[in-house]
Design a protein around this motif. Structure first.
Motif, PDB file in Angstrom:
ATOM      1  N   SER A 107       0.835  -1.187   0.000  1.00  0.00           N
ATOM      2  CA  SER A 107       0.000   0.000   0.000  1.00  0.00           C
ATOM      3  C   SER A 107       0.882   1.254   0.000  1.00  0.00           C
ATOM      4  O   SER A 107       0.601   2.230  -0.698  1.00  0.00           O
ATOM      5  N   ALA A 108       1.973   1.211   0.777  1.00  0.00           N
ATOM      6  CA  ALA A 108       2.875   2.370   0.841  1.00  0.00           C
ATOM      7  C   ALA A 108       3.570   2.587  -0.498  1.00  0.00           C
ATOM      8  O   ALA A 108       3.734   3.723  -0.946  1.00  0.00           O
TER       9      ALA A 108
ATOM     10  N   ARG B  80       1.328   4.386  -2.771  1.00  0.00           N
ATOM     11  CA  ARG B  80       1.227   5.814  -2.433  1.00  0.00           C
ATOM     12  C   ARG B  80       2.419   6.588  -2.999  1.00  0.00           C
ATOM     13  O   ARG B  80       2.267   7.709  -3.479  1.00  0.00           O
TER      14      ARG B  80
ATOM     15  N   GLU C  28       2.715  11.032   5.895  1.00  0.00           N
ATOM     16  CA  GLU C  28       1.654  10.097   5.541  1.00  0.00           C
ATOM     17  C   GLU C  28       0.355  10.863   5.355  1.00  0.00           C
ATOM     18  O   GLU C  28       0.149  11.914   5.960  1.00  0.00           O
TER      19      GLU C  28
ATOM     20  N   VAL D 296      -5.746   6.893   2.520  1.00  0.00           N
ATOM     21  CA  VAL D 296      -5.062   5.612   2.340  1.00  0.00           C
ATOM     22  C   VAL D 296      -6.073   4.540   1.933  1.00  0.00           C
ATOM     23  O   VAL D 296      -5.852   3.771   0.995  1.00  0.00           O
TER      24      VAL D 296
ATOM     25  N   GLU E 135      -6.195   2.442  -1.535  1.00  0.00           N
ATOM     26  CA  GLU E 135      -6.175   0.974  -1.564  1.00  0.00           C
ATOM     27  C   GLU E 135      -7.366   0.447  -2.359  1.00  0.00           C
ATOM     28  O   GLU E 135      -7.234  -0.447  -3.203  1.00  0.00           O
TER      29      GLU E 135
END
Lengths: 265, 410
Positions: B209-210, B213, B390, B396, B400
């Motif tokens: 997921s990071a 991003r 973040e 987030v 996703e």
């Protein structure tokens, strides 16, 4: 010759059962083992060293696992024996329904009911206790125990009990000298089922035990999902060992040769 | 007659069970949690049940060894570390207890937490509040550091105490990759030139997921525009470019577009040489894995010129913990220069400290400077120069979900 074939057959079965564990055994000593190497390129005892260090809390988990699975098996048999007897010996109205209800826990995922059980157990003060975990383990173990014993009783001739009673045996003596000797292979199998099912519970233990009750699967699964093959393999072997020991000890009861009072024998 | 005996037995059993739960509820005496001496006094003899991810033997060993020993010998507090697979298990447990009305005798005394789980617990009123500044060792934390005051954009407000820092790094094998790509654009070029040798874990994996991003920060023209509250219109407008880029590289990924299901699986792929890159939220993890023999010696890490995501992980206390004082003592021990120093040692864990060296004694600050660093680990200065904030949890989640709909299922 017949004996030789028999031994060869047994050897094959043993090999078939044990072969999958060979990679795990090797992994537990491997430091670096990746495709295409056939054997690890580097060895280490890190996994075992961790498993037996105080940090792993293995003794506590092992002890609690043994205690929970042991008591669960005993309780399963105590509850499953009368139920199995009724189902195996008697015909009654609604028997199919009872059998279906008995089987239900094997069809419905335990997790679905576990959430509800958890709420009830919190209210009863059973959540986070070993008693609570044992009670919830009975949910998946009872169907197997009851069915195995029902099968055993289907071949059991209840007239032997009447005969013993007519010869002056007390009810307890009848159970001890007639009933138990005739069904004990079934008891062993049912007990083993219950033990192994309880032994491998993860989600029920985690939810009801709340992590305060620490069993081997809890230790094992947190490593299995982290990809640490070394420690996971060492813990897996410790996890599997009791099942294999149990299997070996009880193997001789599984042949059914000792059942002398079964019908048609 | 026989039936009566059964009835009696059942009634008896219930009486035992009910009386057992009656005895279990004990009234805890009121403690003034803003008075540190009172907290320490109340903690004496308590047991703290700490629910934490238990998948790393080095972390478990440190917690059950050094930290448990300090708690026992200095405060007479017993540590019961509960290993879990996923922090959400602990969050759900507290939630279940709240639903069942278990408001003062919960089973979780402390959770290792951040991001989405913190937000969930705050919004569900599941956390004990405003205690972290009471800890004496909080004095060593930079009180103005935005990454300590916010957890994935959500204000901390004293509801959790900082434990360690993480910063995303890219990992690559120098034996197979000549030069580390400096930017996402360079990485995309490399992926196209080397089909099958790159991939990233599928969401909901934290690390995968990071990575997504990072690509989106780049493809949408910068993260600054997304720093506030979630904005659906802005999301719809900007993120199409990101999905396009991710779809563009998909055919060049491992097995022509497969995504491993976890970070752990990803590590195996690099170790096996199936792919040449990996990624991790712990800058020291590659060094540890080389030491453990998982990665080859040739593995190194890098950060993009445009920076990599950095965040802080915390410890929180559920509102219904019966051992809040002991949990606070544990949080304070975790913040001590001694524990933070041990934790930062790559031989122990290699987690980034949360303390500000400027606030420490000279000797402590020097000890942090003197920590050994694996050649694969970037220096604190290199990392600090490349920190990106973040986004808030709803962003987030949307990213996703967007990835699943627009990349995975396309």
């Amino acid at each position: 010759m017949k004996r030789l074939t028999k031994y060869a057959g047994v050897a094959l079965i043993v090999l078939g059962v044990l072969a999958p564990f060979i990679p795990i055994l090797i992994w537990s000593f491997a430091r670096r083992w990746y495709f295409p190497a056939v054997l690890p390129t580097e060895w280490s005892i890190r996994g075992w060293a961790y498993a037996f260090s105080s940090a792993s809390r293995l003794p506590q988990a092992l002890w609690q696992s043994l205690l929970i699975s042991g008591v669960t098996s005993l309780l399963s048999i105590l509850i499953g024996l009368p139920a199995g007897r009724a189902l195996g010996l008697h015909k009654f109205r609604g028997k199919t329904l009872v059998e279906f209800l008995m089987l239900a826990p094997t069809i419905v995922p335990a997790f679905a009911v576990a959430m509800g059980i958890h709420v009830v157990f919190i209210r009863l003060g059973l959540a986070d206790t070993m008693i609570g975990v044992i009670l919830v383990h009975l949910v998946p173990t009872l169907p197997y125990v009851t069915l195995v014993l029902a099968g055993m009783f289907a071949n059991y001739d209840v007239n032997y009990e009447a005969q013993a009673r007519s010869l002056g045996a007390t009810p307890l003596q009848t159970i001890w000298y007639v009933l138990l000797p005739s069904i004990y292979p079934g008891l062993i199998v049912a007990g083993m089922f219950a033990f192994i099912i309880s032994w491998s519970q993860y989600i029920l233990t985690l939810l009801i035990g709340g992590g305060r009750v620490l069993t081997l699967p809890l230790l094992l699964f947190s490593f299995a999902s982290s990809g640490d093959n070394n420690v996971t393999a060492a813990l897996s072997i410790i996890f599997i060992a009791p099942a294999i020991v149990l299997l070996i000890i009880s193997a001789r009861y599984l042949t059914g040769r000792n059942v002398s009072l079964a019908r048609g024998n | 007659m026989k039936k009566n005996i059964y009835l009696l037995a059942i009634v008896g059993l219930f009486t035992i069970v009910l009386s057992a739960c009656g005895g279990a509820t004990e009234t805890s005496t009121e403690v003034d949690f803003s008075d540190w001496d009172a907290v320490v006094a109340a903690a004496d003899g308590q047991t703290v049940n700490w629910f934490m991810w238990g998948g790393a033997d080095n972390i478990n060993a440190w917690v059950n060894g050094s930290i448990a020993d300090t708690l026992k010998s200095e405060y007479n507090v017993t540590l019961n570390m509960v290993p879990i697979n996923d922090t959400a298990e602990a969050v759900n447990k507290v939630l279940g207890e709240k639903e069942a009305g278990q408001d003062d005798n919960g089973s979780v005394d402390m959770v290792w937490i951040n991001g989405e789980n913190f937000r969930t617990m705050r919004q569900g009123d599941l956390l004990f509040g405003n205690w972290s500044a009471t800890l004496p060792n909080y004095a060593f934390v930079d009180a103005n550091d935005p990454s300590v005051l916010n957890d994935f954009g959500y204000p901390v407000d004293g509801y959790e105490s900082p434990y360690g820092k993480a910063q995303f790094v890219m990992i690559y094998d120098t034996a197979d990759v000549e030069a580390a790509p400096a930017t996402i654009t360079d990485l995309v070029e490399w992926i196209k030139a080397n089909p099958g040798k790159f991939t990233y874990p599928a969401v909901p994996d934290f690390t995968g997921s990071a990575f997504i991003r990072h690509v989106c920060y780049d493809a949408t023209g910068g993260y600054e525009q997304f720093l506030g509250e979630f904005d659906q219109a802005l999301f719809d407008e900007k993120f199409g470019a990101c999905w396009d880029l991710l779809n563009e590289i998909e055919p060049f990924l491992w097995r022509e577009g497969e995504y491993p299901e976890s970070d752990a699986r990803m590590k195996e792929l690099l170790a096996n040489g199936e792919v040449h890159f990996d990624m991790d939220y712990n800058p020291g993890s590659a060094g540890n894995l080389i030491e453990d023999g998982v990665y080859p010696e040739t593995v190194r890490t890098f950060v993009f010129e445009t920076g990599t995501l950095a965040n802080t992980h915390f410890v929180g206390i559920p509102y219904n913990s019966p051992n809040k004082a002991a949990a606070m003592v544990l949080a304070n021990v975790l913040l001590s220069p001694e524990a933070q120093l041990e934790k930062a040692d790559p031989a122990v864990w290699g987690d980034l400290p949360v303390l500000n060296p400027a606030l420490l004694s000279e000797a402590d600050a020097a000890a942090f400077d003197a920590l050994p660093r694996h050649p694969a680990t970037l220096s604190t200065a290199e990392l600090a120069a490349a920190r990106l904030p973040e986004l808030q949890a709803p962003w987030v989640e949307a990213i996703e979900q967007g990835w699943i709909e627009n990349v995975l299922e396309k």
